[in-house]
Design a protein around this motif. Structure first.
Motif, PDB file in Angstrom:
ATOM      1  N   ASP A 105       0.823  -1.211   0.000  1.00  0.00           N
ATOM      2  CA  ASP A 105       0.000   0.000   0.000  1.00  0.00           C
ATOM      3  C   ASP A 105       0.857   1.263   0.000  1.00  0.00           C
ATOM      4  OD1 ASP A 105      -2.295  -1.553   0.112  1.00  0.00           O
ATOM      5  OD2 ASP A 105      -2.353  -1.529   2.307  1.00  0.00           O
ATOM      6  N   VAL A 106       0.321   2.298  -0.612  1.00  0.00           N
ATOM      7  CA  VAL A 106       0.913   3.627  -0.513  1.00  0.00           C
ATOM      8  C   VAL A 106       0.335   4.283   0.736  1.00  0.00           C
ATOM      9  CG1 VAL A 106       1.192   5.877  -1.601  1.00  0.00           C
ATOM     10  CG2 VAL A 106       1.149   3.805  -3.017  1.00  0.00           C
ATOM     11  N   SER A 107       1.209   4.709   1.642  1.00  0.00           N
ATOM     12  CA  SER A 107       0.753   5.273   2.904  1.00  0.00           C
ATOM     13  C   SER A 107       0.129   6.651   2.691  1.00  0.00           C
ATOM     14  CB  SER A 107       1.921   5.401   3.877  1.00  0.00           C
ATOM     15  OG  SER A 107       2.743   6.492   3.502  1.00  0.00           O
ATOM     16  N   ALA A 108      -0.541   7.137   3.734  1.00  0.00           N
ATOM     17  CA  ALA A 108      -1.133   8.467   3.672  1.00  0.00           C
ATOM     18  C   ALA A 108      -0.083   9.544   3.466  1.00  0.00           C
ATOM     19  CB  ALA A 108      -1.928   8.739   4.947  1.00  0.00           C
ATOM     20  N   LYS A 109       1.163   9.287   3.911  1.00  0.00           N
ATOM     21  CA  LYS A 109       2.255  10.246   3.713  1.00  0.00           C
ATOM     22  C   LYS A 109       2.903  10.115   2.345  1.00  0.00           C
ATOM     23  CE  LYS A 109       4.768  12.230   6.430  1.00  0.00           C
ATOM     24  NZ  LYS A 109       5.919  12.698   7.272  1.00  0.00           N
ATOM     25  N   GLY A 110       2.491   9.104   1.572  1.00  0.00           N
ATOM     26  CA  GLY A 110       2.961   9.018   0.199  1.00  0.00           C
ATOM     27  C   GLY A 110       4.160   8.128  -0.033  1.00  0.00           C
ATOM     28  N   TYR A 111       4.475   7.214   0.885  1.00  0.00           N
ATOM     29  CA  TYR A 111       5.587   6.288   0.666  1.00  0.00           C
ATOM     30  C   TYR A 111       5.062   4.859   0.670  1.00  0.00           C
ATOM     31  CZ  TYR A 111       5.529   5.292   5.729  1.00  0.00           C
ATOM     32  OH  TYR A 111       5.154   4.924   6.996  1.00  0.00           O
ATOM     33  N   ILE A 112       5.917   3.920   0.227  1.00  0.00           N
ATOM     34  CA  ILE A 112       5.557   2.507   0.219  1.00  0.00           C
ATOM     35  C   ILE A 112       6.516   1.753   1.137  1.00  0.00           C
ATOM     36  CG2 ILE A 112       5.258   0.432  -1.180  1.00  0.00           C
ATOM     37  CD1 ILE A 112       4.769   2.199  -3.588  1.00  0.00           C
ATOM     38  N   ASN A 113       5.964   0.933   2.001  1.00  0.00           N
ATOM     39  CA  ASN A 113       6.759   0.145   2.936  1.00  0.00           C
ATOM     40  C   ASN A 113       6.857  -1.287   2.424  1.00  0.00           C
ATOM     41  OD1 ASN A 113       8.027  -1.092   5.064  1.00  0.00           O
ATOM     42  ND2 ASN A 113       6.632  -0.326   6.642  1.00  0.00           N
ATOM     43  N   PHE A 114       8.061  -1.689   2.008  1.00  0.00           N
ATOM     44  CA  PHE A 114       8.289  -3.042   1.532  1.00  0.00           C
ATOM     45  C   PHE A 114       8.823  -3.957   2.638  1.00  0.00           C
ATOM     46  CE2 PHE A 114       8.274  -0.694  -2.469  1.00  0.00           C
ATOM     47  CZ  PHE A 114       7.510  -1.527  -3.279  1.00  0.00           C
ATOM     48  N   ILE A 115       8.869  -3.447   3.878  1.00  0.00           N
ATOM     49  CA  ILE A 115       9.272  -4.271   5.024  1.00  0.00           C
ATOM     50  C   ILE A 115       8.208  -4.130   6.110  1.00  0.00           C
ATOM     51  CG2 ILE A 115      11.208  -4.958   6.500  1.00  0.00           C
ATOM     52  CD1 ILE A 115      13.028  -3.171   4.911  1.00  0.00           C
ATOM     53  N   PRO A 116       6.987  -4.582   5.843  1.00  0.00           N
ATOM     54  CA  PRO A 116       5.938  -4.436   6.859  1.00  0.00           C
ATOM     55  C   PRO A 116       6.283  -5.225   8.118  1.00  0.00           C
ATOM     56  CG  PRO A 116       5.245  -5.910   5.090  1.00  0.00           C
ATOM     57  CD  PRO A 116       6.526  -5.292   4.645  1.00  0.00           C
ATOM     58  N   GLY A 117       5.872  -4.685   9.250  1.00  0.00           N
ATOM     59  CA  GLY A 117       6.138  -5.350  10.520  1.00  0.00           C
ATOM     60  C   GLY A 117       7.546  -5.163  11.031  1.00  0.00           C
ATOM     61  N   GLN A 118       8.315  -4.300  10.377  1.00  0.00           N
ATOM     62  CA  GLN A 118       9.689  -4.057  10.810  1.00  0.00           C
ATOM     63  C   GLN A 118       9.716  -3.440  12.202  1.00  0.00           C
ATOM     64  OE1 GLN A 118      11.768  -0.505   9.525  1.00  0.00           O
ATOM     65  NE2 GLN A 118      13.412  -1.765   8.672  1.00  0.00           N
ATOM     66  N   LYS A 119      10.603  -3.940  13.050  1.00  0.00           N
ATOM     67  CA  LYS A 119      10.788  -3.344  14.370  1.00  0.00           C
ATOM     68  C   LYS A 119      11.669  -2.098  14.233  1.00  0.00           C
ATOM     69  CE  LYS A 119      10.385  -7.693  16.909  1.00  0.00           C
ATOM     70  NZ  LYS A 119      11.059  -8.647  17.844  1.00  0.00           N
ATOM     71  N   PRO A 120      11.482  -1.112  15.109  1.00  0.00           N
ATOM     72  CA  PRO A 120      12.330   0.088  15.055  1.00  0.00           C
ATOM     73  C   PRO A 120      13.805  -0.278  15.172  1.00  0.00           C
ATOM     74  CG  PRO A 120      10.468   0.422  16.542  1.00  0.00           C
ATOM     75  CD  PRO A 120      10.461  -1.036  16.170  1.00  0.00           C
TER      76      PRO A 120
END
Length: 283
Positions: free
Chosen positions: A36-51
């Motif tokens: 998904d494209v986030s509301a801020k306009g980026y795409i996360n290809f590592i969902p569930g990543q820990k900080p």
């Protein structure tokens, strides 16, 4: 979503390596993997990543304040000036873009499609906005969601490299620009830290030699400037150095550093043909 419509032909799924196409507010491959494209306009290809430890929102906010105060402007201007003599890239990639300081400004200078990629979600969240023409990705530099041969200009500035992936995504004759800390970088902090420094001393030559083992070096130049460091920005600036990682605010406050040198050694190269190594000539 306009920027993703323009960039979708350059993207591939990091799971199955199929092409990604825009479907409403997401990117989807033929096997159904969806990002998904986030509301801020980026795409996360590592969902569930820990900080990432030490690389939280406060760290990148401090870096943004230092950049906005102009402490790295000579590096940006030097690279931008060099690129004015280069053919406009088909696609720019800032691999390890952090909070987007270089990607956003160099994209404006060159008016070229641009992707900024970083493994840190907090960095990309700081960089991205729906209005930005740069397409920001949270992704692993060792498995970039970018099609092979797509990138004509790759920037890798003050951040680790993955030359295998760089060779894959770069187009024939594509240019790579890597900035590494020079010998005088943050020298005032290193002097102040003295015996409290931990680990092996930084060796600029070793990093440059590693670049030349993987890329054909075609140019190099240095961008160095010393800035006054008032108390209002001192803690933020010192936090940007690996020397300060793990130090408490109280420990940093003990360093009476009144000025700071930002020293960048910039290496320009191209990836060699398959089967060959770099270093056909020295510079």
């Amino acid at each position: 979503m306009d920027k993703w419509t323009a960039l979708q032909g350059h993207l591939r799924c990091p799971l199955c390596r199929g092409g990604l196409r825009q479907r409403e507010n997401s990117m989807r491959c033929p096997k159904g993997h969806t990002f998904d494209v986030s509301a801020k306009g980026y795409i996360n290809f590592i969902p569930g990543q820990k900080p990432l430890k030490g690389y939280d929102a406060a760290f990148y906010a401090a870096r943004r304040r230092v950049f906005d105060a102009g402490y790295y402007s000579h590096v940006l201007e030097g690279i931008a000036g060099y690129l004015q003599g280069v053919k406009a890239p088909r696609l720019m990639l800032d691999a390890g873009c952090g909070e987007g300081y270089y990607a956003a400004r160099l994209q404006r200078c060159l008016s070229a499609p641009c992707i900024g990629l970083d493994v840190s979600r907090e960095a990309v969240r700081k960089a991205a906005s729906p209005q930005s023409p740069v397409g920001y990705l949270v992704a692993d530099i060792a498995n970039m969601p970018i099609k092979g041969g797509s990138v004509s200009l790759l920037m890798n500035l003050f951040t680790p490299a993955n030359y295998g992936e760089f060779a894959r995504v770069l187009a024939k004759n594509g240019l790579i620009i890597k900035a590494v800390p020079g010998e005088e970088h943050f020298v005032q902090l290193r002097r102040a830290a003295g015996d409290s420094l931990r680990g092996e001393a930084y060796d600029e030559k070793r990093v440059a030699d590693y670049f030349e083992k993987h890329a054909v070096l075609i140019d190099r130049f240095r961008l160095t400037k010393t800035y006054p460091l008032p108390e209002s920005i001192r803690a933020d600036a010192l936090r940007m150095s690996p020397i300060a990682f793990g130090m408490t605010d109280e420990a940093l406050a003990g360093f009476r550093v009144e000025e700071i040198t930002i020293d960048a050694s910039v290496l320009v190269g191209r990836m060699p043909p398959a089967g060959r190594t770099g270093r056909p000539r020295s510079s």
